[in-house]
Design a protein around this motif. Sequence first.
Motif, PDB file in Angstrom:
ATOM      1  N   LEU A 230       0.829  -1.205   0.000  1.00 58.44           N
ATOM      2  CA  LEU A 230       0.000   0.000   0.000  1.00 58.44           C
ATOM      3  C   LEU A 230       0.862   1.253   0.000  1.00 58.44           C
ATOM      4  CD1 LEU A 230      -2.910  -0.879   2.494  1.00 58.44           C
ATOM      5  CD2 LEU A 230      -2.674  -1.435   0.070  1.00 58.44           C
ATOM      6  N   THR A 231       1.940   1.235   0.784  1.00 58.85           N
ATOM      7  CA  THR A 231       2.843   2.386   0.823  1.00 58.85           C
ATOM      8  C   THR A 231       3.505   2.607  -0.528  1.00 58.85           C
ATOM      9  OG1 THR A 231       3.300   2.122   3.180  1.00 58.85           O
ATOM     10  CG2 THR A 231       4.942   3.306   1.894  1.00 58.85           C
ATOM     11  N   PHE A 232       3.997   1.537  -1.124  1.00 57.63           N
ATOM     12  CA  PHE A 232       4.690   1.641  -2.410  1.00 57.63           C
ATOM     13  C   PHE A 232       3.748   2.167  -3.488  1.00 57.63           C
ATOM     14  CE2 PHE A 232       6.505   0.056  -6.391  1.00 57.63           C
ATOM     15  CZ  PHE A 232       7.830   0.459  -6.253  1.00 57.63           C
ATOM     16  N   TYR A 233       2.479   1.793  -3.412  1.00 53.58           N
ATOM     17  CA  TYR A 233       1.492   2.251  -4.383  1.00 53.58           C
ATOM     18  C   TYR A 233       1.376   3.775  -4.371  1.00 53.58           C
ATOM     19  CZ  TYR A 233      -3.162   3.160  -6.348  1.00 53.58           C
ATOM     20  OH  TYR A 233      -4.223   3.658  -7.069  1.00 53.58           O
ATOM     21  N   LEU A 234       1.487   4.374  -3.179  1.00 49.28           N
ATOM     22  CA  LEU A 234       1.307   5.816  -3.067  1.00 49.28           C
ATOM     23  C   LEU A 234       2.574   6.613  -3.321  1.00 49.28           C
ATOM     24  CD1 LEU A 234      -1.073   6.213   0.007  1.00 49.28           C
ATOM     25  CD2 LEU A 234      -1.644   6.295  -2.410  1.00 49.28           C
ATOM     26  N   CYS A 235       3.689   6.160  -2.775  1.00 49.87           N
ATOM     27  CA  CYS A 235       4.876   7.023  -2.821  1.00 49.87           C
ATOM     28  C   CYS A 235       6.111   6.353  -3.410  1.00 49.87           C
ATOM     29  CB  CYS A 235       5.193   7.563  -1.427  1.00 49.87           C
ATOM     30  SG  CYS A 235       5.622   6.300  -0.219  1.00 49.87           S
ATOM     31  N   THR A 344      -6.627   8.408  -0.019  1.00 51.11           N
ATOM     32  CA  THR A 344      -6.939   8.753   1.366  1.00 51.11           C
ATOM     33  C   THR A 344      -7.320   7.510   2.158  1.00 51.11           C
ATOM     34  OG1 THR A 344      -7.783  10.847   0.507  1.00 51.11           O
ATOM     35  CG2 THR A 344      -8.255  10.341   2.812  1.00 51.11           C
ATOM     36  N   LEU A 345      -8.085   6.631   1.539  1.00 49.57           N
ATOM     37  CA  LEU A 345      -8.435   5.363   2.187  1.00 49.57           C
ATOM     38  C   LEU A 345      -7.181   4.552   2.498  1.00 49.57           C
ATOM     39  CD1 LEU A 345     -10.278   3.070   3.107  1.00 49.57           C
ATOM     40  CD2 LEU A 345     -10.575   2.427   0.711  1.00 49.57           C
ATOM     41  N   VAL A 346      -6.273   4.454   1.528  1.00 47.44           N
ATOM     42  CA  VAL A 346      -5.043   3.688   1.729  1.00 47.44           C
ATOM     43  C   VAL A 346      -4.237   4.261   2.895  1.00 47.44           C
ATOM     44  CG1 VAL A 346      -2.803   3.098   0.700  1.00 47.44           C
ATOM     45  CG2 VAL A 346      -4.897   2.852  -0.651  1.00 47.44           C
ATOM     46  N   ILE A 347      -4.132   5.589   2.943  1.00 45.67           N
ATOM     47  CA  ILE A 347      -3.382   6.231   4.028  1.00 45.67           C
ATOM     48  C   ILE A 347      -3.993   5.886   5.378  1.00 45.67           C
ATOM     49  CG2 ILE A 347      -2.872   8.475   5.084  1.00 45.67           C
ATOM     50  CD1 ILE A 347      -2.508   9.551   2.195  1.00 45.67           C
ATOM     51  N   ASP A 348      -5.313   5.901   5.448  1.00 45.84           N
ATOM     52  CA  ASP A 348      -5.961   5.632   6.727  1.00 45.84           C
ATOM     53  C   ASP A 348      -5.875   4.163   7.123  1.00 45.84           C
ATOM     54  OD1 ASP A 348      -6.662   8.311   7.194  1.00 45.84           O
ATOM     55  OD2 ASP A 348      -8.372   8.111   5.856  1.00 45.84           O
ATOM     56  N   ILE A 349      -5.860   3.279   6.143  1.00 51.54           N
ATOM     57  CA  ILE A 349      -5.622   1.863   6.444  1.00 51.54           C
ATOM     58  C   ILE A 349      -4.224   1.697   7.038  1.00 51.54           C
ATOM     59  CG2 ILE A 349      -5.258  -0.421   5.422  1.00 51.54           C
ATOM     60  CD1 ILE A 349      -8.164   0.219   5.543  1.00 51.54           C
ATOM     61  N   LEU A 350      -3.233   2.354   6.422  1.00 52.86           N
ATOM     62  CA  LEU A 350      -1.857   2.278   6.923  1.00 52.86           C
ATOM     63  C   LEU A 350      -1.759   2.838   8.343  1.00 52.86           C
ATOM     64  CD1 LEU A 350       0.068   3.402   3.717  1.00 52.86           C
ATOM     65  CD2 LEU A 350       0.231   1.162   4.817  1.00 52.86           C
ATOM     66  N   SER A 364       6.851   6.103  17.046  1.00 47.38           N
ATOM     67  CA  SER A 364       7.961   5.155  16.954  1.00 47.38           C
ATOM     68  C   SER A 364       9.125   5.897  16.338  1.00 47.38           C
ATOM     69  CB  SER A 364       7.574   3.953  16.092  1.00 47.38           C
ATOM     70  OG  SER A 364       8.668   3.095  15.920  1.00 47.38           O
ATOM     71  N   PRO A 365      10.290   5.896  16.958  1.00 44.05           N
ATOM     72  CA  PRO A 365      11.379   6.761  16.509  1.00 44.05           C
ATOM     73  C   PRO A 365      11.878   6.467  15.113  1.00 44.05           C
ATOM     74  CG  PRO A 365      12.128   5.159  18.147  1.00 44.05           C
ATOM     75  CD  PRO A 365      10.641   5.088  18.127  1.00 44.05           C
ATOM     76  N   LYS A 366      11.636   5.270  14.593  1.00 43.52           N
ATOM     77  CA  LYS A 366      12.219   4.931  13.302  1.00 43.52           C
ATOM     78  C   LYS A 366      11.215   4.985  12.165  1.00 43.52           C
ATOM     79  CE  LYS A 366      15.887   2.002  15.155  1.00 43.52           C
ATOM     80  NZ  LYS A 366      16.532   0.695  15.127  1.00 43.52           N
ATOM     81  N   GLU A 367       9.981   5.419  12.440  1.00 42.91           N
ATOM     82  CA  GLU A 367       8.978   5.455  11.391  1.00 42.91           C
ATOM     83  C   GLU A 367       9.011   6.783  10.645  1.00 42.91           C
ATOM     84  OE1 GLU A 367       8.008   2.654  11.047  1.00 42.91           O
ATOM     85  OE2 GLU A 367       8.292   1.843  13.041  1.00 42.91           O
ATOM     86  N   ASN A 368       8.788   6.735   9.352  1.00 41.25           N
ATOM     87  CA  ASN A 368       8.845   7.923   8.509  1.00 41.25           C
ATOM     88  C   ASN A 368       7.461   8.362   8.065  1.00 41.25           C
ATOM     89  OD1 ASN A 368      11.553   7.872   8.688  1.00 41.25           O
ATOM     90  ND2 ASN A 368      11.950   7.547   6.519  1.00 41.25           N
ATOM     91  N   VAL A 369       7.374   9.601   7.647  1.00 43.28           N
ATOM     92  CA  VAL A 369       6.177  10.118   6.992  1.00 43.28           C
ATOM     93  C   VAL A 369       6.588  10.605   5.614  1.00 43.28           C
ATOM     94  CG1 VAL A 369       4.454  11.934   6.986  1.00 43.28           C
ATOM     95  CG2 VAL A 369       5.019  10.771   9.124  1.00 43.28           C
ATOM     96  N   GLU A 370       5.901  10.136   4.604  1.00 47.15           N
ATOM     97  CA  GLU A 370       6.197  10.523   3.224  1.00 47.15           C
ATOM     98  C   GLU A 370       5.146  11.524   2.773  1.00 47.15           C
ATOM     99  OE1 GLU A 370       8.371  10.066  -0.477  1.00 47.15           O
ATOM    100  OE2 GLU A 370       8.754   9.377   1.548  1.00 47.15           O
ATOM    101  N   LEU A 371       5.543  12.747   2.449  1.00 47.17           N
ATOM    102  CA  LEU A 371       4.605  13.772   1.993  1.00 47.17           C
ATOM    103  C   LEU A 371       4.401  13.644   0.492  1.00 47.17           C
ATOM    104  CD1 LEU A 371       2.911  16.267   2.661  1.00 47.17           C
ATOM    105  CD2 LEU A 371       4.939  17.650   2.187  1.00 47.17           C
ATOM    106  N   ILE A 372       3.157  13.469   0.097  1.00 46.46           N
ATOM    107  CA  ILE A 372       2.847  13.382  -1.328  1.00 46.46           C
ATOM    108  C   ILE A 372       2.587  14.800  -1.814  1.00 46.46           C
ATOM    109  CG2 ILE A 372       1.372  12.303  -3.055  1.00 46.46           C
ATOM    110  CD1 ILE A 372       0.660  10.204  -1.057  1.00 46.46           C
ATOM    111  N   LEU A 373       3.590  15.414  -2.387  1.00 42.85           N
ATOM    112  CA  LEU A 373       3.500  16.825  -2.756  1.00 42.85           C
ATOM    113  C   LEU A 373       2.747  17.040  -4.056  1.00 42.85           C
ATOM    114  CD1 LEU A 373       7.124  17.941  -1.855  1.00 42.85           C
ATOM    115  CD2 LEU A 373       5.036  18.405  -0.573  1.00 42.85           C
ATOM    116  N   GLN A 374       2.825  16.084  -4.946  1.00 46.02           N
ATOM    117  CA  GLN A 374       2.223  16.271  -6.265  1.00 46.02           C
ATOM    118  C   GLN A 374       1.040  15.329  -6.433  1.00 46.02           C
ATOM    119  OE1 GLN A 374       3.021  18.588  -8.393  1.00 46.02           O
ATOM    120  NE2 GLN A 374       4.648  19.368  -7.096  1.00 46.02           N
ATOM    121  N   GLY A 375      -0.008  15.581  -5.691  1.00 40.56           N
ATOM    122  CA  GLY A 375      -1.198  14.780  -5.851  1.00 40.56           C
ATOM    123  C   GLY A 375      -1.028  13.433  -5.189  1.00 40.56           C
TER     124      GLY A 375
END
Length: 656
Positions: A230-235, A344-350, A364-375
Amino acid sequence: MSKRVRSREVCADCSAPEPRWASVNRGVLICDECCSIHRGLGRHSSQVRHLTHSPWPSSQLQMVQTLYGNGANSIWEHSLLDPSSSVSGKRKANPQDRVHPNKTEFIKAKYQMLAYVHRMPCREDDSVTAKDLSKQLHSSVRTGNLETCLRLLSLGAQANFFHPEKGNTPLHIAAKAGQMLQAELLAVYGADPGALDSSGKTPIDYARQAGHQELAERLVEIQYELTDRLTFYLCGRRPDHRNGQHFIIPQMADSSLDLSEFAKAAKKKLQSLSNHQFEELAMDVYDEVDRRETDAVWLATQNHSTLVTDTTVVPFLPVNPEYSSTRNQGRQKLARFSAHEFATLVIDILTDAKRRQWGNSCESPKENVELILQGIDSRHNSESQDNDQPDYDSVASDEDPVQEATCGDSCNDRRTKLNSLQTENTTLRWQTPSGQQHLQAPFGRHPPRGGRALSMYETGSSPRQYPHRAETTRHEDGVILQPFPTNGCSLEGQSIMLENDYDTTPNHSEQEETGPPPVSDAVEPGEEGEEDATLPCTEDVICKTEQITKNIQELLRAAQETKHESFLPCSEKICVAVKEMAALFPKRPSSETVRGSLCLLTSSASRLHGECQKAAEHNPCPSDIQLVTQQVIQCAYDIAKAAKQLVTVTTKENNN
């Protein structure tokens, strides 16, 4: 192993040269035409990936290539290898056969009905047979003989079988023995890398203790496959599990906006789902991600310059007969979500998956947030978010505030998805036989390990059992879930599409919600008036068909050249031509074939016009346009197919 297809390889189903696709759970390579049929069967029957355009874990590709090279196809065609099969009229498809019905019927018999698999001798107690097969699987995975294990799985052996005497599962044995490819095969059939043996150890623990570090790392990837996909699908990124990072939660670019009240209520509803219900929803979203990604590969690898081929995209998730009608309906409605809604659904599932694993805190100190800047998808350089697009606001997260949503049909669809899970939960009957082991450990079941991942690798991958075998699904607390009866009927007030493939039929006109059809002369079942057996002149029908064909060619050229602004004008020309062709025939034809073809012709034109209007009115982003293009191509195919049927039947009747 190289992804390049070797020249000696042929399609497992029709023997066409140079197959470009693989069925992962069947261990075979297949051509484009056969792949289109496999996709229509659904991932519960066949999980397809392109050999060169789909992302592959190298060990999984090696597993498929090894199975194919060692004759895995003979498992699915066992009885066809018997010389007496030619006498009985049984034969496999060949490259020259038509996709519909020849190849379709053969592939359905081969993989859905398991018509050619070697049958075990009938015994009174089938559960004993399944147990014996599972014990054989337990013993076989310590060796490198993949085809033996696939044969056992095809007969009903359980990948998650807990051996009562040994106190572990086949994956524990494969991990300890360092059998990477066996682990891949078991995972495809649903084996859990986080399952505990009688000593409280997982297959990952055994792999590490035995020094099989690469296998241990791969098992961790398999354990998090659902959320990783799911993450790879988005970013376009995956978490770095090797360094302890197990989640990346993408964010939308409009994260500064406030949550609507509806979104907050829906978010609370998502969080209130039981682990079992949440896993079902996550698996359904995973399947939809797979469908969308595979459609993108399909469109990129097909030659759309030809007017019509029998191979098509899959417009929504095929029906899984082991799921309830309610769940199947919710799964199919996922295809109607815009790219923004679905992201948005995928993000909320994650987000909720992470919350359930780590507890209420998502820190969790090692978790990242990926900002989807272009849609939605930064991998494909999508343009900025269109604020007029409704979000999937029913499962918005704290990390992803979204804008106020207009709540129309799409909101109702989203409510239906969540409501269906709760409806189904109250309908199911439960029983708890003693001595049963759970297949999926729930989130937070083992607090010392920091909770549990969504560990199903390929969802819906359990092998189909023979019809006389009772099937059950394990619940999170070790309870056996009796399957909800799927009788093919729609629930009250709900229209459900139940086609198992996309060899389109006249019933499609009753399934689609495209608004008023532009073709006013559509022939509907039950229309008043006497039946009329007269048919128009063949030359007139051919003339109108050529006009339709010319307009469809123009539309497909526009699709191929990404001239989406031409969709609506082309669809209007097609609708006019279809209306003129339908007017040649009587309002109430006596021939059932003619009625069916006219119904398919006119309803497909209506659907086409609706899809093209949608593209023109909403100015969708590239990800949405891709889905619209898929639907447009499908509708064009249906129109051309119906026109061809009318030419054929008219010619035949007039010649008689």
